[in-house]
Design a protein around this motif. Sequence first.
Motif, PDB file in Angstrom:
ATOM      1  N   MET A   1       0.838  -1.193   0.000  1.00 41.45           N
ATOM      2  CA  MET A   1       0.000   0.000   0.000  1.00 41.45           C
ATOM      3  C   MET A   1       0.874   1.243   0.000  1.00 41.45           C
ATOM      4  N   GLN A   2       0.510   2.196  -0.857  1.00 47.40           N
ATOM      5  CA  GLN A   2       1.220   3.468  -0.909  1.00 47.40           C
ATOM      6  C   GLN A   2       0.315   4.587  -0.405  1.00 47.40           C
ATOM      7  N   VAL A   3       0.900   5.529   0.321  1.00 51.93           N
ATOM      8  CA  VAL A   3       0.095   6.557   0.990  1.00 51.93           C
ATOM      9  C   VAL A   3       0.778   7.916   0.904  1.00 51.93           C
ATOM     10  N   ARG A   4       0.006   8.940   1.249  1.00 54.19           N
ATOM     11  CA  ARG A   4       0.521  10.285   1.491  1.00 54.19           C
ATOM     12  C   ARG A   4       0.084  10.715   2.882  1.00 54.19           C
ATOM     13  N   ILE A   5       0.911  11.523   3.531  1.00 54.74           N
ATOM     14  CA  ILE A   5       0.570  12.074   4.840  1.00 54.74           C
ATOM     15  C   ILE A   5       0.176  13.540   4.671  1.00 54.74           C
ATOM     16  N   GLU A  24       5.693   4.267   0.963  1.00 51.30           N
ATOM     17  CA  GLU A  24       5.225   2.935   1.315  1.00 51.30           C
ATOM     18  C   GLU A  24       4.633   2.993   2.722  1.00 51.30           C
ATOM     19  N   ALA A  25       3.619   2.182   2.963  1.00 51.48           N
ATOM     20  CA  ALA A  25       2.875   2.275   4.221  1.00 51.48           C
ATOM     21  C   ALA A  25       3.774   2.122   5.447  1.00 51.48           C
ATOM     22  N   GLN A  26       4.688   1.187   5.398  1.00 50.09           N
ATOM     23  CA  GLN A  26       5.556   0.966   6.570  1.00 50.09           C
ATOM     24  C   GLN A  26       6.475   2.153   6.804  1.00 50.09           C
ATOM     25  N   SER A  27       6.935   2.790   5.748  1.00 47.60           N
ATOM     26  CA  SER A  27       7.763   3.984   5.908  1.00 47.60           C
ATOM     27  C   SER A  27       6.944   5.119   6.509  1.00 47.60           C
ATOM     28  N   ALA A  28       5.680   5.211   6.108  1.00 43.50           N
ATOM     29  CA  ALA A  28       4.812   6.259   6.630  1.00 43.50           C
ATOM     30  C   ALA A  28       4.657   6.150   8.140  1.00 43.50           C
ATOM     31  N   LEU A  29       4.671   4.935   8.658  1.00 40.08           N
ATOM     32  CA  LEU A  29       4.533   4.754  10.106  1.00 40.08           C
ATOM     33  C   LEU A  29       5.656   5.449  10.862  1.00 40.08           C
ATOM     34  N   SER A  30       6.864   5.375  10.347  1.00 40.76           N
ATOM     35  CA  SER A  30       8.005   6.016  11.017  1.00 40.76           C
ATOM     36  C   SER A  30       7.823   7.528  11.054  1.00 40.76           C
ATOM     37  N   PHE A  31       7.357   8.107   9.956  1.00 42.12           N
ATOM     38  CA  PHE A  31       7.114   9.553   9.928  1.00 42.12           C
ATOM     39  C   PHE A  31       5.967   9.939  10.851  1.00 42.12           C
ATOM     40  N   GLU A  47      -3.693   9.458   3.542  1.00 43.35           N
ATOM     41  CA  GLU A  47      -4.485   9.159   2.339  1.00 43.35           C
ATOM     42  C   GLU A  47      -3.875   7.955   1.633  1.00 43.35           C
ATOM     43  N   ASP A  48      -4.690   6.912   1.396  1.00 42.26           N
ATOM     44  CA  ASP A  48      -4.146   5.725   0.719  1.00 42.26           C
ATOM     45  C   ASP A  48      -4.281   5.874  -0.794  1.00 42.26           C
ATOM     46  N   ASP A  49      -3.847   4.844  -1.529  1.00 43.78           N
ATOM     47  CA  ASP A  49      -3.807   4.945  -2.987  1.00 43.78           C
ATOM     48  C   ASP A  49      -5.175   4.826  -3.647  1.00 43.78           C
ATOM     49  N   THR A  50      -6.233   4.633  -2.849  1.00 40.22           N
ATOM     50  CA  THR A  50      -7.591   4.639  -3.385  1.00 40.22           C
ATOM     51  C   THR A  50      -8.293   5.962  -3.108  1.00 40.22           C
ATOM     52  N   GLY A  51      -7.609   6.859  -2.378  1.00 35.54           N
ATOM     53  CA  GLY A  51      -8.198   8.146  -2.051  1.00 35.54           C
ATOM     54  C   GLY A  51      -8.897   8.188  -0.704  1.00 35.54           C
ATOM     55  N   ASP A  52      -8.928   7.083   0.020  1.00 38.79           N
ATOM     56  CA  ASP A  52      -9.529   7.060   1.354  1.00 38.79           C
ATOM     57  C   ASP A  52      -8.594   7.720   2.366  1.00 38.79           C
TER      58      ASP A  52
END
Length: 221
Positions: A1-5, A24-31, A47-52
């Motif tokens: 899963m790819q995301v934006r913060i 990447e989702a796991q990297s986002a957790l660290s931030f 925000e995930d890659d589906t826009g949710d």
Amino acid sequence: MQVRIHYALVVKKRRLSFRSDILEAQSALSFLEVLESNKKIEDLMIEDDTGDHYTPKLFRKRLAKVAEEISQLSLYFDANWQDAKQTAGLGVVIYYYKSEKSYRIRKNLMTNLPSSNNEAEYFALFHGLEQLKALDLNPQTIDIYGDSLVVINQLKGEWPVLDEGLNKWADDIEHLLADLKITPTYHAIKREKNKEADRLATTALTGVDVFSTINREAKPK
């Protein structure tokens, strides 16, 4: 899963809004851990890659659920056509992850249904996609690899499908992908990169059936 913060930085009642690069989702957790510790950060959302969009708490719950889902699907297919006998051997290898473990499905089939080598290649891909029906899949993408330029380039839309028989196979594959709610990305590879599927196809012509699913990370007993 790819995301934006997404978040806002508040300094002396003034706000600046930020949106991160794709992570990447796991990297986002660290931030997230760093951002959550900063009292000047507000409106923290993912925000995930589906826009949710998720709060940090709901995002962590979502990741825990995702870890139990099948992901990172890839499929290799090949066919071995015997013109004299009008018989084909089909070979399929499927890889995926579930619960942070890697799995592999190997399947072959001997058939006299196709009437040409190109039809056999199409049938091999269709047969591989049929194996996915037995898996509990959520909507996702799949990487499909084959050494048949006809099949790969026609399904990518780069080559026209002029043969009526091949056109039916292409339609059947598109309908099956739609039913599975899977979005394909097609990759043309050289024959030497497709040896496992090729061996399965060759083995099928000897009358030996292969159908196995293994955890690739399991240690032999």
